[in-house]
Structures are given as structure tokens and as C-alpha cells.
Design an enzyme around this catalytic site. Structure first.
Site, PDB file in Angstrom:
ATOM      1  N   GLU A 224       0.791  -1.132   0.050  1.00  0.00           N
ATOM      2  CA  GLU A 224      -0.074   0.033   0.180  1.00  0.00           C
ATOM      3  C   GLU A 224       1.035   1.154   0.081  1.00  0.00           C
ATOM      4  O   GLU A 224       1.427   1.540   1.016  1.00  0.00           O
ATOM      5  CB  GLU A 224      -0.712  -0.059   1.267  1.00  0.00           C
ATOM      6  CG  GLU A 224      -1.797  -1.160   1.218  1.00  0.00           C
ATOM      7  CD  GLU A 224      -3.129  -1.197   0.203  1.00  0.00           C
ATOM      8  OE1 GLU A 224      -3.137   0.030  -0.395  1.00  0.00           O
ATOM      9  OE2 GLU A 224      -3.561  -2.171  -0.232  1.00  0.00           O
ATOM     10  N   CYS A 258      -2.157   9.387   2.567  1.00  0.00           N
ATOM     11  CA  CYS A 258      -1.642   8.851   1.255  1.00  0.00           C
ATOM     12  C   CYS A 258      -2.720   9.005   0.127  1.00  0.00           C
ATOM     13  O   CYS A 258      -2.503   9.171  -1.325  1.00  0.00           O
ATOM     14  CB  CYS A 258      -1.584   7.356   1.427  1.00  0.00           C
ATOM     15  SG  CYS A 258      -2.961   6.612   1.962  1.00  0.00           S
TER      16      CYS A 258
END
Length: 522
Positions: A224, A258
Site C-alpha cells: 500500500e 496517502c
């Protein structure tokens, strides 16, 4: 289970202690205790209430690290964690159940079944920007799937790391979850060991390091990562609402998210109006904006502050809003930079900051898509603001990203019925909800062939004859309904006949007619 504090948690784990912790987690898996659904449910329940009971401690710890509002910690992390664990508790028996699948005529007797088994002992590495959501959620997913966990939290935010460690060690069986604290040396030592799966959330650089280490043992990974998530603002968009949502998504956690909007591609004809609404949104959201603002987070370290300070010093764009920096307080004000070009320092890597570059385009579809495709293909997220459905659909269809939203930002991360993950340089693999259970489960194919079936299956044995071959082919090779040329879609009549909703309506109508006839006869 309210804990008294976390200051006694060591921030470094020795190599000898790492060896012991890894072996304990492996021992826990080899004990087969995690194969029990009830045992997993107990662990998930314990984790849920440990987090809930110590929520104030967790919020206070992260406020010490990054001056982040407890309200943001609640709404952006803890609420999502509760929802994830609760969903797993409610759905785990269903997710873990074997699934019967069709094997066709050839495997009719073998009862093809899809089973879900844990990988074993997994390593989870979490980042500093969302230390609770990006720790507790994958740990819960892994435990729900029957794994044991070795967990490596970040060293960047010591208070939150100590608090997480304290909660995990109090809530979970030590043979199910072990925490390793430290920095690069401890992480490097961990990565030398063989795990059954590794998940890392972090930068692309870290993802490459982990993937290279995992490759030595052929260990599968969930990566991720991040990327420069673009925002498209078309001329048909509601500019005030768009600005409010973009500013919110950019400035929560001081831009250190993010999937935060990284830069804006705005139609040149509405750019000035859009920027006016952006300024108004910042003024409304943060009326007393300074280093002491209770609603605005800071940067966690001098190293990270210096990187951002350097980028703002090097940009060739025009800072039109904000730009104030205070190194002693690790504070950077919300900053909007206009007239940013593709080769600007702000456009090289993911910003991870309260800095928003503005790129004006003449056509958000053609020029905007080409910009993303050329410079920042495969971001973790992509956002489109438009009231023109054709425009929005064109951008979504012709771009690639881990996730995408039309007319909002970030919310898909909290939607636990959708998988969350990247594509290309933004990572691979996905989790959250059932996708998280699946990510930490191996789907094992199972056939159970009864002995009596050999009266049929003996066709496979030599000696081979044309008769055996023809019989085998009759059960193995499907007959195509499609021709060699022309459309490979069934005609509309066939599609209509196969439409289950049509038949449901027909059956309901016939049933209603039957009921009406009976009533009239009475």
C-alpha cells in the site's frame, strides 16, 4: 480494560528479542488455535473494546506527536477501526465458510469447493501518518483470516507507537500478535526472516525495499504505497462545494494522507473563481490559523519539515495563499501554489504536505488526462469534480488509479464494503472489510472424489482408445454457441430469456394473478 499509560513501552527491540517474538508468533500458528472461528472472534472482540476503552489515551498520544485534533483522530481513524472490526465480527462465519462451486459435468462427483485457509505468520509494517487506522485494521483483517502477526509500527511518532503497542499487548494473545519497535536496523533484521505474507503501508521507496527482501523467500506482499493523486475540476463543477471538499481532503492531518489531493488540474476558464472559493474555504475552516490552532496538525519531524521547506523554496510557481513556516513548531500553513509546471520540484514526488499545486488546463478531459498519463500514471486515488456526466465518465474510463471518486475526496477509504489498494506504482493488493479477509487468506481448491466414482473416471486410465477419447471430450469440451465471425454477444432475445429479474417479475405477476383469482372465487 483501561490502561494507565504507555511510557514504559520500550522504543527499540533487540535482535534476540525479535527472534523470540517471531518464534512465539510462529508457535501460535502451529498450535492451530487460530483455525477456530470462535477463537478469532474472541480476539477481535478483545481488540475492539481495548481500543474503545483507551481511545482518550490514543488521541492524546498522537496529539503529542503531531498536534492533531482529537476530533480528526476520532473521525479519520477510530470510527473507521470500530466499523472494520465490527464488520469482521458480524461477517466472519460467512466469509470463512467453504463455497461450493460448479465443476461442470466432468467434476460433478468431486464436489468442487473453495476453502479459505490462513497464510500462517504474517508481517505488517505500518506508517506514521495514520498510526491507528493503518495498524489496527490490517491486524484485525489478518487475525480474522486466522493468521498470527508480527507487527512493526513506525518510529517517527514515539507516543502513538507506544500507545498502540500497549493496547495490542493488553488485548491480544501474545501467541497471536507480537510487536517489534525500532527504526531501520530493526526493520532490516525483521525483513531477513521468512514470513508467510508481508503487508507494508508507506512510501514507494520502502515498498521496493520490502518487495526485494520478500523476493528472497518468494513471500507474497501487499504493498500500500502512494503517488500523486490528481484532482480534475471541470467548468461545470459546483466550484464552492468542490473547493470545500478539496480543501478539507487536502488539509486534514496537514495534508499527510496517502490519498490526499496532491495537485489540481482546473479548467482555465474557472480557475480564478475556483481559487477564490479555495481561499474562502481555508478562512472558514481555520479562522484563527497559526501554529497553535487546535484544528490543524503539524509535521512530525525536522527531517520531514526540511524536505517541505526546501520544496517551497525551490518551486517556480507562485505562492498565492499561505507559505508560512515555523521550524521550531514544525508548522507549515495551508499553501496554494499557482502556475505550477510539470517539471516543477513540487511535481516530482508525492507531496504529503499541506501544499496544493494548481495546474491550469484548457480541457480537463483531453489535456488533463494526457497530463496524468504522461507524468503521474497509476496514482493511489483520482478525483473528478464535474456536473457533466459524459466528462466525468470519460476521465474515469480513460485513467488508471487505485480508487476514484466523482465530486468528493478520500471517502472511499472509509467505505469498508469496497477494497482499498493501489495499482502500478501506487502498490498492489487490497484490503478493508471482506477484501481484507481475502487478502490474508489463501483460497484453496478442494475436490472430494468418492471411490465409487471410478466407474466413471476410469476413462482417464490407459490403454487409450478412440471411444474413451470421445467420451472424455463429450464431458470436457464445451460446444461454442458463438460463430467464428460477427458479434460475440448473445442476441437480445436470449439475453432477455436469461434475465433473472425478468423471470422474478413474471413469477410475481403470475402469483399475484393466482391470488386475485382465488379471492374472486371465494
Amino acid at each position: 480494560m483501561k490502561l494507565s499509560g504507555y511510557s514504559d513501552v520500550p522504543l527499540n527491540t533487540s535482535n534476540e528479542e525479535i527472534d523470540r517474538k517471531v518464534e512465539m508468533a510462529r508457535k501460535g500458528y502451529r498450535s492451530y488455535k487460530t483455525l477456530s472461528i470462535d477463537y478469532r472472534l474472541d480476539q477481535l472482540r478483545n481488540l475492539y473494546f481495548a481500543i474503545q476503552d483507551n481511545a482518550e489515551m490514543l488521541k492524546e498520544a498522537f496529539y503529542k506527536d503531531m498536534h492533531r485534533s482529537p476530533y480528526e483522530t476520532d473521525s479519520l481513524e477510530l470510527h473507521g477501526i470500530y466499523a472494520e472490526i465490527d464488520l469482521a465480527i458480524n461477517k466472519l462465519p460467512e466469509w470463512a465458510a467453504d463455497e461450493r462451486v460448479s465443476g461442470g459435468t466432468k467434476f460433478l462427483t468431486a464436489r468442487p469447493t473453495l476453502t479459505k485457509i490462513p497464510f500462517g505468520t504474517v508481517l505488517i509494517i505500518s506508517p506514521w501518518n495514520y498510526p491507528y487506522f493503518l495498524s489496527f485494521v490490517p491486524i484485525a483483517n489478518a487475525i480474522a483470516a486466522g493468521n498470527t502477526v508480527v507487527f512493526k509500527p513506525t518510529e517517527v511518532i514515539p507516543n502513538a507507537t507506544q500507545a498502540v503497542t500497549k493496547v495490542l499487548e493488553a488485548a491480544l494473545d501474545p501467541e497471536v500478535c507480537q510487536v517489534v519497535n525500532g527504526a531501520i536496523p530493526e526493520t532490516s533484521y525483521l525483513l531477513e526472516k521468512e514470513f508467510d505474507k508481508i503487508m507494508v503501508t508507506g512510501s514507494c521507496r520502502l515498498g521496493k525495499i520490502v518487495a526485494q527482501a520478500a523476493a528472497k523467500h518468494a513471500t507474497p506482499c501487499i504493498l500500500e504505497l502512494g503517488g500523486k493523486s490528481p484532482v480534475f475540476v471541470g467548468r461545470s463543477a459546483n466550484l464552492k462545494v468542490s473547493a470545500d471538499r478539496i480543501v478539507w481532503g487536502k488539509l486534514i492531518n496537514a495534508g499527510q494522507t496517502c490519498v490526499a489531493p496532491d495537485y489540481v488540474l482546473v479548467d482555465r476558464s474557472v480557475k480564478d473563481d475556483f481559487l477564490r472559493h479555495v481561499k474562502n474555504a481555508i478562512d472558514r475552516f481555520y479562522p484563527q490559523l497559526n501554529a497553535d490552532s487546535p484544528d490543524y496538525a503539524h509535521i512530525p519531524s525536522e527531517r520531514l519539515f526540511d524536505r517541505l521547506d526546501g520544496l517551497l523554496g525551490q518551486t517556480r510557481g507562485k505562492i498565492i495563499i499561505g507559505g508560512e513556516r515555523d521550524r521550531s513548531r514544525l508548522y507549515i500553513s495551508p499553501t496554494i501554489v499557482d502556475n505550477v509546471q510539470p517539471d516543477d520540484p513540487l511535481m516530482e514526488d508525492e507531496l504529503f504536505a499541506p501544499i496544493l499545486p494548481i495546474v491550469a488546463v484548457n480541457d480537463v478531459v483531453e489535456e488533463g488526462i494526457e497530463f496524468v498519463r504522461t507524468y503521474h500514471d497509476t496514482p493511489l486515488a483520482l478525483y473528478v469534480f464535474s456536473n457533466d456526466k459524459k466528462e466525468a465518465d470519460a476521465i474515469i474510463r480513460r485513467t488508471r488509479s487505485g480508487g476514484a471518486i466523482i465530486n468528493d475526496v478520500i471517502l472511499h477509504v472509509g467505505t469498508n464494503t469496497l477494497p482499498f489498494g493501489g495499482i502500478g506504482k501506487s502498490g498492489h493488493g487490497a484490503y478493508h472489510g471482506k477484501a481484507g479477509f481475502d487478502a490474508f487468506s489463501h483460497q484453496r481448491a478442494l475436490l472430494n472424489q468418492p471411490f465409487w466414482a471410478d466407474m466413471i473416471m476410469k476413462l482417464r486410465y490407459p490403454p487409450y482408445t478412440p471411444t474413451k477419447g470421445n467420451l472424455m471430450a463429450s464431458t470436457s469440451v464445451p460446444k461454442p454457441w458463438y460463430k467464428r465471425t460477427g458479434s460475440v454477444r448473445r442476441c437480445w432475445i436470449t439475453r432477455l430469456i436469461k434475465n433473472k429479474w425478468l423471470w422474478a417479475i413474471v413469477i410475481a405477476a403470475v402469483a399475484q394473478r393466482f391470488v386475485n383469482v382465488n379471492i374472486s372465487l371465494k
